[in-house]
Write a protein that holds these residues in place. Structure first.
Motif, PDB file in Angstrom:
ATOM      1  N   UNK A 172       0.838  -1.206   0.000  1.00 53.46           N
ATOM      2  CA  UNK A 172       0.000   0.000   0.000  1.00 53.46           C
ATOM      3  C   UNK A 172       0.871   1.255   0.000  1.00 53.46           C
ATOM      4  N   UNK A 173       1.967   1.209   0.740  1.00 53.14           N
ATOM      5  CA  UNK A 173       2.848   2.371   0.815  1.00 53.14           C
ATOM      6  C   UNK A 173       3.499   2.655  -0.534  1.00 53.14           C
ATOM      7  N   UNK A 174       3.978   1.611  -1.216  1.00 52.04           N
ATOM      8  CA  UNK A 174       4.711   1.799  -2.469  1.00 52.04           C
ATOM      9  C   UNK A 174       3.774   2.076  -3.634  1.00 52.04           C
ATOM     10  N   UNK A 175       2.645   1.372  -3.691  1.00 48.64           N
ATOM     11  CA  UNK A 175       1.770   1.469  -4.859  1.00 48.64           C
ATOM     12  C   UNK A 175       0.684   2.522  -4.728  1.00 48.64           C
ATOM     13  N   UNK A 176       0.291   2.863  -3.503  1.00 46.29           N
ATOM     14  CA  UNK A 176      -0.860   3.756  -3.333  1.00 46.29           C
ATOM     15  C   UNK A 176      -0.480   5.112  -2.762  1.00 46.29           C
ATOM     16  N   UNK A 177       0.230   5.127  -1.633  1.00 43.41           N
ATOM     17  CA  UNK A 177       0.456   6.389  -0.942  1.00 43.41           C
ATOM     18  C   UNK A 177       1.622   7.184  -1.522  1.00 43.41           C
ATOM     19  N   UNK A 178       2.803   6.587  -1.611  1.00 44.97           N
ATOM     20  CA  UNK A 178       3.983   7.332  -2.033  1.00 44.97           C
ATOM     21  C   UNK A 178       3.862   7.919  -3.438  1.00 44.97           C
ATOM     22  N   UNK A 179       3.239   7.240  -4.422  1.00 45.15           N
ATOM     23  CA  UNK A 179       3.111   7.886  -5.741  1.00 45.15           C
ATOM     24  C   UNK A 179       2.295   9.171  -5.722  1.00 45.15           C
ATOM     25  N   UNK A 180       1.458   9.370  -4.688  1.00 40.28           N
ATOM     26  CA  UNK A 180       0.645  10.579  -4.603  1.00 40.28           C
ATOM     27  C   UNK A 180       1.334  11.707  -3.847  1.00 40.28           C
ATOM     28  N   UNK A 181       2.547  11.477  -3.397  1.00 43.91           N
ATOM     29  CA  UNK A 181       3.307  12.524  -2.723  1.00 43.91           C
ATOM     30  C   UNK A 181       4.192  13.241  -3.738  1.00 43.91           C
ATOM     31  N   UNK A 182       4.843  14.304  -3.276  1.00 46.85           N
ATOM     32  CA  UNK A 182       5.721  15.089  -4.142  1.00 46.85           C
ATOM     33  C   UNK A 182       7.151  14.570  -4.156  1.00 46.85           C
ATOM     34  N   UNK A 183       7.415  13.458  -3.497  1.00 48.14           N
ATOM     35  CA  UNK A 183       8.773  12.920  -3.446  1.00 48.14           C
ATOM     36  C   UNK A 183       9.127  12.264  -4.773  1.00 48.14           C
ATOM     37  N   UNK A 184      10.417  12.351  -5.084  1.00 45.26           N
ATOM     38  CA  UNK A 184      10.904  11.688  -6.290  1.00 45.26           C
ATOM     39  C   UNK A 184      11.088  10.203  -6.025  1.00 45.26           C
TER      40      UNK A 184
END
Length: 807
Positions: free
Chosen positions: A574-586
């Motif tokens: 969930x962290x890799x596929x759902x949450x982190x892609x929606x953040x501004x981090x590269x």
């Protein structure tokens, strides 16, 4: 129904029966505990066990047979189990009382306290002393019972040695048969008394209860033995031959196990039903009860031998045969298996009848001698059949080797080696047993012959169950099976990992079966209570220091580990596929967060698992302090790389996607773990760089903070070159290329004049350092074309000619 469903139903039925047998005494104990306190119940159990130990000590003076010794040993071990159970139940109670007393605090010297607190302290102290006394009494009783059981077992071993070493007249001796004939009238009279008592008991039982129950039991036994057994055998064959059965060897091994279960359980249950019905109407004389029980046990054993031989040999269906035998050997060995089952049945029941009838000792010796000769003849016939089979197989292998150029398969070579070993061992055993029989060591001969047959039966059963366990585990965890697909969907395991799980499951099942086989081999001459004591030891746990490891604790820890890893994988996904892609981090930042989260989750799961094992933080601190010595000496580099990886993930001087250069190595960062960093070079090879190298050495990060690339073109022209025209040409080439940025603008410099040559240096900026090499190549190509069109010559090497003077 499918074959796997059939097996599943059988296992479910077995689990239900086992659960009821286990739950019944537990429920009874709960009811008993409801009427009295735990302390009173433990006191009652310990008092009763103490009286039982005293009774066992008195009974040891009147020991008559090894069966009596075995019964006394079982009683002593049962007392030990009761005492240990009482101590385990009282342990938590003592801890609760200590905790309550600790809340009251210590009474200072010379001080006083209220009557309520004083009464509570006195009551709790009295309760604690009672519980502590019972625990000490239970521990002492457990030690006494164990020592008593060991003494009884020592006596049993001594008696067994004396019995095996007892020498009597040889069965070929006429003197022996003269004594037997002389004792025949008295023995017949004893048999007549036994049969008359049994007939009278049966008549009294039928006269009181009628024929309904015995006739019903006989009818049920006939139904179980004939139509139901035959129908279940046909059902198993039909299911195994259908398309619904699993592919591969499992359908054959599963059918063999099914036939073995059906052929063993139903005949034995048939005898059990009849005997239970006679016992229910008191139709068995007291002296005949042991004979009736022996009939049931012998029926189960004989049925097991015949069923095992039928499912392994399969004389009429060679394609379903699991052993490497031809039809001729299978048919002969099948007959010998029936003979072995009959001999075992006659031995078991005959000895029981002799004991019940109290026949003369010489009659028992003669019977044992005849049985020993029967066992020896049977084993010799089996060995002869195996020898003929081996010779036929050798001829076939020689023909195949001649056809294949002299090559023999490794499997055939291994089978031949095992066959030779079995035959040599069998011939030695037969020779020793025959010699012992002829010399008068009847008990030794019977022991050797029976143990050899029993060893063969257990070995064949183990072979079948090992194959079945392996096939079942590999099928359940196969990637194309329904269960395997469900496991992969639930856990995300790959097909290779799932296959590894199947191999591990198969190994565990095989180890368990081998352990049970060893128990079965030792059980006929051992003590069933000893075996139960092993299981009690495993159930109660193994003490390692101050920690007690119990099977349930290990299972709980494995469940915690599996659940924790599953939850961690779901959260990571969930962290890799759902949450982190929606953040501004590269990509590098997302990798750092996901990696740190994964290792933090693994640490939490590890601590949770250790807590489930019962290891507190104090014990963990001791373990860590012990490991610190090893870390300081042998794991220093690994520890350094680990913490360097944490620094890289936290500070991010190098992140995924950066173009870095370490010494002469250059490439793109593809992965950062806590031990090493993977860098992909230009030729697509991967460099594994320890994290400490990125922390302690100079690293050039050419893409940190989004830098631009710079192209440098430097060359020389003759002194006569039009520098202004050259400047226009070079800047024009820069301006014409789309990859060269306008800001900052390309620059042109005269770097120096030396030796009649002008050194030109120029710079142009591009969007990324990754594009410098390709754009520089394009610019040089265009520059050469433009200079040639403008008639501007570049410097050329000076030719030096050496002239030799002719004078």
């Amino acid at each position: 129904m499918p074959f796997t469903a059939l097996l599943r139903h059988c296992l479910l039925l077995f689990a239900l029966v086992s659960g009821l047998s286990v739950a019944a005494p537990f429920a009874q104990a709960q009811v008993q505990q409801g009427g009295q306190t735990l302390t009173e119940q433990a006191r009652s159990q310990l008092q009763q066990s103490t009286r039982q130990v005293q009774q066992i000590r008195k009974s040891m003076a009147d020991i008559e047979s090894s069966e009596t010794l075995r019964s006394l040993s079982e009683q002593a071990l049962e007392v030990q189990r009761v005492a240990d159970q009482a101590v385990r139940e009282l342990g938590p109670e003592l801890e609760r009382l200590d905790a309550r007393i600790a809340q009251l605090g210590e009474l200072a010297e010379g001080s006083s306290e209220g009557s309520t607190v004083a009464n509570q302290r006195k009551s709790l102290g009295s309760q604690r002393n009672q519980v502590d006394d019972l625990i000490k009494q239970g521990n002492l009783l457990s030690v006494e019972a164990r020592q008593l059981s060991e003494a009884i077992e020592k006596e049993r071993v001594q008696r067994l040695g004396q019995q095996l070493g007892l020498r009597v007249a040889s069965p070929l001796s006429p003197l022996l048969w003269q004594k037997v004939i002389a004792q025949v009238p008295a023995d017949l009279e004893r048999f007549d008394v036994l049969l008359r008592q049994q007939r009278q008991a049966l008549e009294r039982g039928i006269g009181k209860h009628g024929w309904a129950l015995p006739l019903s039991a006989v009818g049920v036994a006939l139904v179980l033995f004939f139509p139901l057994r035959l129908w279940l055998r046909r059902l198993g064959r039909r299911v195994a031959a259908s398309e619904r059965a699993p592919k591969g060897r499992l359908r054959r091994t599963g059918l063999a196990v099914w036939l073995m279960l059906v052929g063993t359980v139903l005949p034995g249950v048939s005898a059990l039903v009849v005997v239970a019905a006679l016992k229910a109407i008191d139709g068995i004389a007291p002296r005949f009860v042991q004979v009736a029980d022996s009939v049931v046990s012998a029926s189960f054993l004989a049925a097991f031998i015949t069923a095992l031989s039928a499912c392994l040999l399969v004389p009429k269906r060679p394609s379903w045969r699991l052993l490497p035998l031809d039809d001729q050997a299978a048919a002969r060995l099948r007959k010998y298996a029936w003979m072995a089952a009959g001999l075992m049945w006659v031995t078991w029941v005959g000895r029981s009848v002799n004991r019940a009838a109290r026949t003369s000792e010489i009659t028992g010796v003669a019977l044992d001698g005849l049985l020993a000769l029967g066992y020896i003849a049977l084993i010799m016939a089996m060995l002869m059949s195996l020898t003929r089979l081996h010779r036929r197989q050798q001829r076939e292998q020689a023909e195949q080797a001649a056809a294949n150029g002299g090559n023999v398969s490794p499997a055939a070579r291994r089978q031949g080696g095992w066959a030779v070993l079995v035959r040599v061992f069998g011939h030695l055993t037969v020779a020793a047993a025959l010699l012992a029989t002829l010399l008068g060591w009847i008990n030794l001969a019977m022991f050797a012959a029976q143990q050899m047959i029993w060893l063969g039966v257990v070995g064949l059963a183990l072979l079948l169950l090992l194959k079945f366990a392996d096939d079942l585990a590999m099928r359940v965890f196969a990637a194309d099976s329904p269960s395997g697909k469900a496991v992969m969907l639930a856990t995300g395991l790959s097909g290779n990992r799932l296959e590894q799980v199947g191999v591990l499951a198969s190994a565990l099942l095989r180890l368990g079966l081998i352990f049970l086989a060893l128990i079965a081999i030792a059980l006929p001459q051992g003590n069933s209570a000893v075996v139960l004591g092993w299981f009690d030891t495993l159930r109660n746990g193994i003490t390692i220091g101050d920690t007690v490891l119990r099977p349930w604790t290990l299972v709980r820890a494995l469940l915690v580990l599996g659940i924790g890893l599953g939850v961690l994988q779901l959260l990571q996904r969930w962290l890799v596929d759902t949450y982190l892609p929606r953040t501004s981090m590269d990509a590098g930042g997302r990798n750092s967060v996901s990696t740190v989260a994964r290792y933090l989750g693994l640490a939490i799961v590890a601590l949770w698992t250790l807590a489930a094992l019962g290891l507190g933080f104090q014990k963990l601190a001791l373990v860590v302090s012990a490991l610190s010595v090893g870390i300081g000496f042998g794991l220093q580099a690994i520890t350094q790389n680990f913490f360097s990886g944490l620094i890289l993930l936290a500070e991010r001087p190098v992140k995924i996607g950066d173009l870095v250069r370490i010494g002469d190595l250059e490439g793109d960062v593809r992965r950062i773990s806590v031990r090493a960093t993977e860098i992909q070079a230009g030729d697509k090879s991967t460099l594994i760089v320890p994290n400490s190298e990125l922390i302690t050495k100079t690293v050039r990060n050419m893409t940190l903070s989004n830098p631009t690339g710079r192209v440098q073109i430097k060359f020389q022209v003759p002194l006569s070159t039009d520098v202004a025209q050259l400047r226009e040409v070079l800047l024009g080439v820069y301006a014409a290329h789309p990859g060269v940025q306008e800001e900052p603008a390309p620059s042109f410099y005269v770097d120096g004049i030396d030796g009649g040559m002008i050194t030109i240096n120029s710079f142009g900026h591009v969007g990324s350092p990754r594009n410098v090499y390709s754009i520089k190549s394009d610019l040089l190509f265009e520059l050469l074309v433009a200079l040639q069109a403008a008639g501007i010559a570049l410097s050329t090497p000076t030719d030096v000619h050496l002239l030799k003077d002719s004078q």
